[in-house]
Design an enzyme around this catalytic site. Structure first.
Site, PDB file in Angstrom:
ATOM      1  N   GLU A 174       0.811  -1.215   0.000  1.00 11.64           N
ATOM      2  CA  GLU A 174       0.000   0.000   0.000  1.00 11.64           C
ATOM      3  C   GLU A 174       0.848   1.271   0.000  1.00 11.64           C
ATOM      4  O   GLU A 174       0.352   2.356   0.276  1.00 11.64           O
ATOM      5  CB  GLU A 174      -0.944  -0.013   1.204  1.00 11.64           C
ATOM      6  CG  GLU A 174      -1.889  -1.198   1.216  1.00 11.64           C
ATOM      7  CD  GLU A 174      -3.148  -0.993   0.388  1.00 11.64           C
ATOM      8  OE1 GLU A 174      -3.721   0.102   0.435  1.00 11.64           O
ATOM      9  OE2 GLU A 174      -3.570  -1.943  -0.309  1.00 11.64           O
ATOM     10  N   HIS A 250      -4.553   1.824   7.506  1.00 12.38           N
ATOM     11  CA  HIS A 250      -3.143   2.050   7.183  1.00 12.38           C
ATOM     12  C   HIS A 250      -2.426   2.560   8.428  1.00 12.38           C
ATOM     13  O   HIS A 250      -3.049   3.175   9.302  1.00 12.38           O
ATOM     14  CB  HIS A 250      -2.977   3.103   6.079  1.00 12.38           C
ATOM     15  CG  HIS A 250      -3.366   2.644   4.714  1.00 12.38           C
ATOM     16  ND1 HIS A 250      -4.034   3.447   3.823  1.00 12.38           N
ATOM     17  CD2 HIS A 250      -3.166   1.469   4.081  1.00 12.38           C
ATOM     18  CE1 HIS A 250      -4.240   2.781   2.700  1.00 12.38           C
ATOM     19  NE2 HIS A 250      -3.728   1.583   2.827  1.00 12.38           N
ATOM     20  N   CYS A 369      -2.644  11.480   3.645  1.00 16.79           N
ATOM     21  CA  CYS A 369      -3.008  10.612   2.517  1.00 16.79           C
ATOM     22  C   CYS A 369      -2.737  11.302   1.190  1.00 16.79           C
ATOM     23  O   CYS A 369      -2.410  10.654   0.194  1.00 16.79           O
ATOM     24  CB  CYS A 369      -4.486  10.241   2.578  1.00 16.79           C
ATOM     25  SG  CYS A 369      -4.912   8.995   3.810  1.00 16.79           S
TER      26      CYS A 369
END
Length: 445
Positions: A174, A250, A369
């Site tokens: 990721e 995350h 992000c």
């Protein structure tokens, strides 16, 4: 050698929508089916980029993906003209169409993992696009992501680009959302923290039970090998499976680091003291600040709701850092109280700047992000595509571009509109000229 950290934010694409595609991301699922505002989302992102540039930081722009993704729909058996493909997909599988229209590439913390030249064996900055195999709508990004990164960082003397890892669950990657770097100074070799959710091959190892662990230990180790990181540079830390099951999809939702500061929630890691001891051992002589936020002061759900740890920590001058936080942190009482206390502690964090990125937040992504971090030297900065670096002229040009091409309201039923596809392609074709990217999109090739 002067070295600093640049932030490259993802530009929100014209198909920004709330389809609720990200299982395990509470905000994404909570706002599913709502109408979105792509124009406002893009402008909020640009304002954040401009604000960081005005703070004296190097700020770059990364282009979005081409959406709707007609090529993927063709691979999945839809035929006819582009308009017919969109209509058939909407009637037969609207969830699939929404996935092929996702604007999630705005969250460039998931675009790639980046290792600076101070850490790598060949003295180049290494990039590996994330395969994002856990979510279909994101797993179709990495090829174009790699092309865009190769155009932004094109000089092979300074930059090394790798292909994404094999696209299967054993090597689920990721990107930088599960990676951070600690160091004394950006010009010095540091330690890179790879945070994983599970081991794919060790089925007896701890793992979450409710939501998927998107990053595997095996993927993290592979990235470290590809980037030429030595044993003293890479550290592998397991995320607490219990917090993954509470919506911490995350690591950057529960921890963030910058230079000699690691800012994390009490429940972030599975073996916290062991991880901190390893960091200390691999950074001898560096004054480290481990700032643990107790659950009693900020409950986990408040941290997730406000994205306290999906903030950016940036260095404004030596020993003086600022937190870039979403306004939701200010509006959550426990988090606001903690941030007011934090700036008075004996740490380099001295300021908090609140940014309105609500369109992104409602879809599950905060300030951290939206950005990919690239520590670089002045020479590497000079070798970067200068057309992608934020300044007054580019800010004005991109705002004008958004005004010209973006809608201010988008529903899921609008995704079948062939005019949206044409609007998106026209916008992206112009964007590649503005950012001097060449032909990176399928419709251009």
């Amino acid at each position: 050698m002067v070295q600093f950290e640049a932030n490259f934010d993802g530009l929100v694409g014209p198909t920004h929508n709330y389809a609720g595609l990200s299982y395990g991301n509470v905000a994404s699922q909570s706002n599913a089916q709502d109408a979105s505002n792509p124009k406002e989302a893009a402008k909020q992102g640009l304002k954040k980029m401009k604000a960081l540039s005005e703070l004296g930081l190097v700020q770059g722009v990364l282009a979005p993906q081409e959406r709707p993704d007609i090529d993927t729909l063709k691979r999945l058996g839809f035929t006819g003209t582009d308009a017919q493909i969109l209509d058939k997909a909407f009637r037969e599988d609207p969830v699939l169409l929404a996935a092929c229209c996702s604007a999630s590439s705005m969250w460039t913390a998931n675009a790639a993992t980046v290792s600076p030249s101070a850490d790598t064996q060949d003295g180049r900055i290494h990039f590996t696009p994330a395969n994002l195999t856990n979510k279909f709508h994101r797993s179709i990004e990495h090829e174009v992501t790699g092309r865009i990164l190769s155009q932004v960082f094109a000089d092979e003397r300074h930059f090394k680009h790798h292909a994404a890892l094999p696209t299967n669950e054993y090597f689920g990657d990721e990107g930088a959302a599960n990676h951070t770097r600690l160091c004394g100074d950006y010009s010095q070799a540091g330690v890179e923290l790879f945070v994983y959710g599970r081991s794919a091959f060790d089925l007896k190892a701890p793992a979450p039970k409710r939501y998927p662990a998107r990053q595997t230990l095996e993927a993290s180790r592979a990235i470290a090998r590809l980037h030429g990181l030595g044993d003293n540079t890479a550290i592998f830390i397991q995320q607490n499976p219990e917090v993954i099951d509470q919506g911490v999809f995350h690591n950057d939702v529960i921890a963030v680091g910058n230079q000699n500061v690691l800012f994390y929630h009490q429940q972030a890691f599975l073996h916290t003291e062991q991880a901190l001891a390893e960091i200390r051992a691999k950074l001898p002589g560096t004054e480290l600040h481990f700032i643990e936020v107790p659950t009693t002061e900020v409950p986990l759900q408040d941290a997730v709701k406000s994205y306290l740890f999906n903030t950016q920590i940036v260095t404004l001058k030596p020993g003086h850092m600022a937190i870039i936080a979403p306004t939701e942190c200010r509006d959550t009482p426990s988090v606001n109280a903690y941030l007011n206390k934090l700036t008075g502690l004996n740490s380099p964090i001295r300021e908090v700047h609140f940014m309105d990125v609500k369109q992104s937040m409602r879809n599950g992504g905060g300030p951290a992000c939206l950005r990919l971090r690239v520590a670089m030297t002045e020479l590497e900065h000079a070798a970067t595509n200068q057309a992608c670096l934020m300044n007054d002229a580019l800010f004005a040009r991109l705002n004008q571009w958004v005004d010209q091409h973006y809608r201010d309201r988008l529903t899921l039923s609008d995704l079948r509109d062939p005019a949206l596809l044409q609007e998106s392609r026209t916008a992206l074709d112009e964007l590649t000229r503005i950012l001097q990217l060449g032909s990176v999109y399928p419709f251009q090739r």
